[in-house]
Enzyme design. Structure first.
Site, short mmCIF file in Angstrom:
data_model
loop_
_atom_site.label_atom_id
_atom_site.label_comp_id
_atom_site.label_asym_id
_atom_site.label_seq_id
_atom_site.Cartn_x
_atom_site.Cartn_y
_atom_site.Cartn_z
N LYS A 23 0.85 -1.20 0.00
CA LYS A 23 0.00 0.00 0.00
C LYS A 23 0.88 1.25 0.00
O LYS A 23 2.08 1.18 0.31
CB LYS A 23 -0.92 -0.02 1.23
CG LYS A 23 -0.19 -0.07 2.57
CD LYS A 23 -1.15 -0.46 3.69
CE LYS A 23 -0.42 -0.50 5.03
NZ LYS A 23 -1.26 -1.07 6.10
N TYR A 71 14.74 30.80 4.76
CA TYR A 71 13.57 31.51 5.30
C TYR A 71 13.78 31.86 6.76
O TYR A 71 14.31 31.06 7.54
CB TYR A 71 12.32 30.62 5.21
CG TYR A 71 11.73 30.53 3.83
CD1 TYR A 71 11.24 31.66 3.18
CD2 TYR A 71 11.64 29.31 3.18
CE1 TYR A 71 10.68 31.56 1.91
CE2 TYR A 71 11.08 29.20 1.92
CZ TYR A 71 10.61 30.34 1.29
OH TYR A 71 10.06 30.25 0.04
C1 LIG Z 1 -0.45 -1.95 6.85
C2 LIG Z 1 -1.01 -3.25 7.27
C3 LIG Z 1 -0.19 -4.38 7.37
C4 LIG Z 1 1.32 -4.31 7.25
O1 LIG Z 1 1.86 -3.91 8.51
P1 LIG Z 1 3.43 -3.70 8.72
O2 LIG Z 1 3.54 -3.28 10.14
O3 LIG Z 1 3.84 -2.61 7.79
O4 LIG Z 1 4.10 -4.98 8.42
C5 LIG Z 1 -0.79 -5.60 7.64
N1 LIG Z 1 -2.13 -5.68 7.81
C6 LIG Z 1 -2.95 -4.61 7.77
C7 LIG Z 1 -4.40 -4.77 8.01
C8 LIG Z 1 -2.41 -3.35 7.51
O5 LIG Z 1 -3.22 -2.29 7.49
#
Ligand SMILES: *Cc1c(COP(=O)(O)O)cnc(C)c1O
Length: 377
Positions: free
Chosen positions: A51, A271
């Site tokens: 993701k 800045y």
């Molecule tokens: C993002 C997510 C993961 C992955 O988690 P990590 O800590 O990055 O390994 C797994 N399951 C769900 C439901 C998630 O939202």
């Protein structure tokens, strides 16, 4: 033994003209992290969570490497991400964590995507889509075991157990839940969630199970069900923050020096004139800023590396630029590349300086950054 200088390996000729920040991915480290997670999760397979543009690393670079390393199952958060991934990997198993959005069922079917269903309403919508399609449709069921974010509540699981017709037409290929405190192995929430997961799953038709995220893989065999969902660990974020990182950070973020100027003692930089030279200084201006995800909070406290030597960031972080004091680095001239993140300057270090999480550091990397594989030497 002579030390190999820590330098970029991409060929400038391969970059689009004007590119001033590059995220180089160490494919060998990515494969090694995937294999290390698999070795830790011997009872089950490991799916890759890609993701948010593969945690900012670039899904187009990451997904093919993982697929070639033997990873065939992937999770995205959004449908749009899953469609991008489907173009990259025509045969992969792809699931969408955020569920089944309105008007999306036919898109899921057409692209052969699995929705992670987290409410009775989503289950009903998928069932209706199965009826329209005239066949059973595969899906994942998400159970809320305490995080109160997504997933079926215990009362909804009870409804499904009472009335199996609610799942007719749906082939449940996986039952999953998500841990809320897996980074802290001693937290009793882990065991409470694990028990609740087993209890709830047992009330549903038998299906493979998935609980562990990256940190969950390190909680031990009791948390290893049929599939782990690893994100952070693949990219080398430390899944066990209280211990040395068993995995390797896969990225190197390089920022190009656009100009170098000499300034007099007392002269301000950037800045708000938030930094002033205490001596005659050489200031390098780099083409990386907060619009690229470089944290604004690192003003006057960030550090970059040149050849593994620290180079202090001075002044504010601008939208598109940062300034560094290279007085002690006479070799740094326009066109040089400084390392803004890498194995020796991991997201954990930047996160500690910026007061945020390593996940946020990595996923903030913006769209102007060129992602590529770091060539082998
Ligand atoms: C993002 C997510 C993961 C992955 O988690 P990590 O800590 O990055 O390994 C797994 N399951 C769900 C439901 C998630 O939202």
């Amino acid at each position: 033994m002579t030390r190999t200088p820590e330098r970029p390996r991409f060929r400038e000729a391969d970059l689009p003209p004007g590119a001033s920040a590059v995220f180089e991915i160490d494919a060998a480290a990515l494969r090694a992290n995937y294999q290390a997670l698999r070795a830790r999760h011997p009872r089950g397979a490991v799916a890759a969570v890609v993701k948010a543009n593969a945690y900012g690393s670039g899904i187009e670079v990451i997904a093919p490497v993982l697929h070639q390393a033997g990873c065939s199952r992937f999770f995205t958060a959004h449908l749009g991400e899953a469609l991008t991934l489907r173009r990259l990997l025509p045969e992969a198993w792809i699931a969408v964590l955020n569920g089944l959005p309105p008007r999306a069922a036919e898109v899921f079917i057409e692209a052969r995507l699995l929705p992670v269903l987290g409410s009775l309403a989503e289950i009903a919508a998928w069932q209706a889509a199965a009826a329209r399609a005239g066949r059973r449709l595969p899906a994942i069921l998400h159970l809320d075991t305490g995080m109160a974010r997504l997933g079926l509540a215990a009362s909804e699981v009870a409804r499904l157990a009472e009335d199996p017709a609610l799942l007719a037409g749906i082939e449940v290929v996986l039952v999953m839940s998500h841990l809320m405190a897996a980074e802290r192995p001693d937290d009793p929430l882990n065991e409470a969630q694990r028990r609740r997961f087993v209890e709830l799953a047992e009330r549903l038709p038998p299906a493979p199970r998935s609980l562990a995220n990256s940190s969950g893989v390190f909680l031990g065999p009791a948390y290893a069900f049929d599939l782990a969902r690893a994100g952070a660990g693949l990219y080398g974020i430390n899944p066990v923050p209280a211990h040395p990182n068993p995995l390797r950070f896969i990225g190197r973020l390089w920022a190009r020096v656009l100009q170098v100027r000499e300034i007099a003692a007392g002269q301000p930089v950037g800045y708000d004139a938030s930094w002033r030279a205490s001596r005659p200084s050489r200031i390098a201006t780099l083409g990386l800023g907060y619009a690229d995800g470089f944290p604004y909070r690192l003003a006057n406290r960030g550090v970059l590396h040149f050849d593994e030597r620290p180079v202090p960031l001075v002044g504010r972080v601008s939208m598109d630029l940062i300034t560094c004091d290279v007085t002690d680095h006479p070799e740094v001239s326009p066109g040089a590349w400084l390392e803004a993140m890498g194995p020796a300057l991991p997201p954990e270090t930047l996160a500690a300086l910026a007061g945020t999480s390593p996940y946020e550091i990595l996923t903030s990397l913006g769209g102007r950054i060129v992602r590529c594989i770091r060539p082998e030497e």
